[in-house]
Write a protein that holds these residues in place. Structure first.
Motif, PDB file in Angstrom:
ATOM      1  N   LYS A 141       0.792  -1.288   0.085  1.00  0.00           N
ATOM      2  CA  LYS A 141       0.012   0.144   0.309  1.00  0.00           C
ATOM      3  C   LYS A 141       1.074   1.148  -0.020  1.00  0.00           C
ATOM      4  O   LYS A 141       2.079   1.199   0.417  1.00  0.00           O
ATOM      5  CB  LYS A 141      -0.973   0.092   1.327  1.00  0.00           C
ATOM      6  CG  LYS A 141      -1.797  -1.158   1.351  1.00  0.00           C
ATOM      7  CD  LYS A 141      -2.606  -1.147   2.718  1.00  0.00           C
ATOM      8  CE  LYS A 141      -3.634  -2.359   3.058  1.00  0.00           C
ATOM      9  NZ  LYS A 141      -3.891  -2.227   4.351  1.00  0.00           N
ATOM     10  N   ARG A 142       0.516   2.296  -0.338  1.00  0.00           N
ATOM     11  CA  ARG A 142       0.954   3.761  -0.485  1.00  0.00           C
ATOM     12  C   ARG A 142       1.428   3.990   0.824  1.00  0.00           C
ATOM     13  O   ARG A 142       2.644   4.406   1.248  1.00  0.00           O
ATOM     14  CB  ARG A 142       0.249   4.564  -1.127  1.00  0.00           C
ATOM     15  CG  ARG A 142       0.832   6.083  -0.934  1.00  0.00           C
ATOM     16  CD  ARG A 142       1.674   6.286  -2.313  1.00  0.00           C
ATOM     17  NE  ARG A 142       2.227   7.634  -2.197  1.00  0.00           N
ATOM     18  CZ  ARG A 142       3.275   8.263  -1.498  1.00  0.00           C
ATOM     19  NH1 ARG A 142       4.254   7.256  -1.028  1.00  0.00           N
ATOM     20  NH2 ARG A 142       3.767   9.434  -1.679  1.00  0.00           N
ATOM     21  N   VAL A 143       0.295   3.922   2.009  1.00  0.00           N
ATOM     22  CA  VAL A 143       0.604   4.141   3.423  1.00  0.00           C
ATOM     23  C   VAL A 143      -0.230   2.924   4.107  1.00  0.00           C
ATOM     24  O   VAL A 143      -1.115   2.502   3.832  1.00  0.00           O
ATOM     25  CB  VAL A 143      -0.216   5.181   3.721  1.00  0.00           C
ATOM     26  CG1 VAL A 143       0.037   5.574   5.332  1.00  0.00           C
ATOM     27  CG2 VAL A 143       0.342   6.496   3.070  1.00  0.00           C
ATOM     28  N   LYS A 144       0.881   2.252   4.839  1.00  0.00           N
ATOM     29  CA  LYS A 144       0.341   1.157   5.633  1.00  0.00           C
ATOM     30  C   LYS A 144      -0.693   1.479   6.859  1.00  0.00           C
ATOM     31  O   LYS A 144      -0.905   2.674   6.868  1.00  0.00           O
ATOM     32  CB  LYS A 144       1.615   0.489   6.267  1.00  0.00           C
ATOM     33  CG  LYS A 144       2.465  -0.240   5.626  1.00  0.00           C
ATOM     34  CD  LYS A 144       3.768  -0.885   6.348  1.00  0.00           C
ATOM     35  CE  LYS A 144       4.620  -1.469   5.133  1.00  0.00           C
ATOM     36  NZ  LYS A 144       5.984  -1.990   5.934  1.00  0.00           N
TER      37      LYS A 144
ATOM     38  N   LEU B 272       1.908   1.397  11.554  1.00  0.00           N
ATOM     39  CA  LEU B 272       2.395   2.643  11.821  1.00  0.00           C
ATOM     40  C   LEU B 272       2.592   2.799  13.459  1.00  0.00           C
ATOM     41  O   LEU B 272       3.666   2.921  13.780  1.00  0.00           O
ATOM     42  CB  LEU B 272       1.575   3.728  11.295  1.00  0.00           C
ATOM     43  CG  LEU B 272       1.396   3.895   9.944  1.00  0.00           C
ATOM     44  CD1 LEU B 272       0.199   4.656   9.489  1.00  0.00           C
ATOM     45  CD2 LEU B 272       2.593   3.856   9.141  1.00  0.00           C
TER      46      LEU B 272
ATOM     47  N   VAL C 244       7.891   6.494   9.348  1.00  0.00           N
ATOM     48  CA  VAL C 244       7.603   7.198   8.134  1.00  0.00           C
ATOM     49  C   VAL C 244       8.367   6.373   6.853  1.00  0.00           C
ATOM     50  O   VAL C 244       7.752   5.875   6.120  1.00  0.00           O
ATOM     51  CB  VAL C 244       8.007   8.735   7.805  1.00  0.00           C
ATOM     52  CG1 VAL C 244       7.922   9.017   6.352  1.00  0.00           C
ATOM     53  CG2 VAL C 244       6.856   9.587   8.649  1.00  0.00           C
TER      54      VAL C 244
ATOM     55  N   GLY D  27       6.549   3.003   6.658  1.00  0.00           N
ATOM     56  CA  GLY D  27       4.864   3.008   6.532  1.00  0.00           C
ATOM     57  C   GLY D  27       4.622   3.722   5.453  1.00  0.00           C
ATOM     58  O   GLY D  27       3.425   3.472   5.052  1.00  0.00           O
ATOM     59  N   VAL D  28       5.545   4.360   4.649  1.00  0.00           N
ATOM     60  CA  VAL D  28       5.198   5.025   3.279  1.00  0.00           C
ATOM     61  C   VAL D  28       5.763   4.709   2.603  1.00  0.00           C
ATOM     62  O   VAL D  28       7.355   4.774   2.268  1.00  0.00           O
ATOM     63  CB  VAL D  28       5.178   6.872   3.634  1.00  0.00           C
ATOM     64  CG1 VAL D  28       4.920   7.253   2.366  1.00  0.00           C
ATOM     65  CG2 VAL D  28       4.455   7.116   4.824  1.00  0.00           C
ATOM     66  N   THR D  29       5.253   4.087   1.324  1.00  0.00           N
ATOM     67  CA  THR D  29       5.988   3.570   0.174  1.00  0.00           C
ATOM     68  C   THR D  29       6.341   4.597  -0.915  1.00  0.00           C
ATOM     69  O   THR D  29       5.465   5.384  -1.348  1.00  0.00           O
ATOM     70  CB  THR D  29       5.110   2.513  -0.527  1.00  0.00           C
ATOM     71  OG1 THR D  29       4.851   1.533   0.339  1.00  0.00           O
ATOM     72  CG2 THR D  29       5.881   2.163  -1.968  1.00  0.00           C
TER      73      THR D  29
ATOM     74  N   ASP E 194      12.552  -0.002   2.193  1.00  0.00           N
ATOM     75  CA  ASP E 194      12.774   0.474   3.481  1.00  0.00           C
ATOM     76  C   ASP E 194      13.726  -0.073   4.140  1.00  0.00           C
ATOM     77  O   ASP E 194      14.284   0.652   5.135  1.00  0.00           O
ATOM     78  CB  ASP E 194      11.451   0.378   4.301  1.00  0.00           C
ATOM     79  CG  ASP E 194      11.086  -1.191   4.640  1.00  0.00           C
ATOM     80  OD1 ASP E 194      11.606  -1.978   4.370  1.00  0.00           O
ATOM     81  OD2 ASP E 194       9.862  -1.393   5.309  1.00  0.00           O
TER      82      ASP E 194
END
Length: 196
Positions: free
Chosen positions: A121-124, A129, A160, A163-165, A175
């Motif tokens: 996902k773009r943001v988990k 998080l 960040v 959690g942020v792709t 990551d």
């Protein structure tokens, strides 16, 4: 599932590097910060050589099959980014910043991965998080206890990064590369520029 557990255990084994440095005096092995930097450089060069052999020469050990993901078969593997990012923070930052940043990658990332649904996902999700933030803050606290804002900043950086792709065209930034770097940079910024 078994291979994923093995990957997480290997991931966590990187905390042994931090333990080696912290126990160096007790073990009387003379591992100063400068020698630790040399060790990390040697390990990173070794990883780069292994990846060149794997990708260019076709070296295929059973270990690669078990510990690399399918999408890493034809590109630089996550363990390479892992070693390079740890080495980068050790070379650039002092121990109180670099060591917790290393632990956030070695321990925080596999723990957050354990609560993740493994989708890209773009943001988990919030659970992932929050887990990463809490674990990262707990790992930073013993090193940065004199600077609570630096603890929070380091944990935020790791969260960040985890959690942020970040996608650059078709390339997804691993990551393993960003977690220690974001954590260390944000902790350093707070220590340097925020009154404590």
């Amino acid at each position: 599932m078994a291979d994923e557990l093995k990957r997480r255990l290997v991931h966590a084994s990187g905390s042994g590097l931090v333990a080696l440095y912290l126990l160096a005096d007790y073990l009387a092995i003379g591992l100063t910060w400068q020698y630790f930097r040399y060790l990390m450089i040697v390990l990173s060069v070794g990883v780069i050589v292994l990846e060149i052999l794997r990708l260019r020469v076709g070296l295929e050990w059973w270990l690669y099959e078990k510990l690399t993901r399918e999408y890493e078969q034809d590109q630089f593997a996550g363990y390479g980014y892992y070693m390079l990012s740890m080495t980068a923070v050790v070379l650039v930052f002092r121990p109180e910043i670099a060591l917790p940043a290393m632990l956030m990658l070695a321990l925080g990332d596999p723990i957050s991965g354990a609560v993740s649904d493994d989708s890209l996902k773009r943001v988990k999700g919030p659970k992932v998080l929050v887990t990463m933030f809490v674990v990262s803050a707990a790992l930073a606290a013993p090193f940065l206890s004199h600077a609570p804002l630096a603890i929070l900043a380091a944990a935020l950086g790791a969260t960040v990064a985890d959690g942020v792709t970040i996608r650059i065209r078709e390339f997804v930034v691993d990551d393993n590369l960003t977690i220690p770097i974001y954590a260390a940079v944000l902790a350093w910024l707070v220590l340097e520029f925020v009154p404590i």
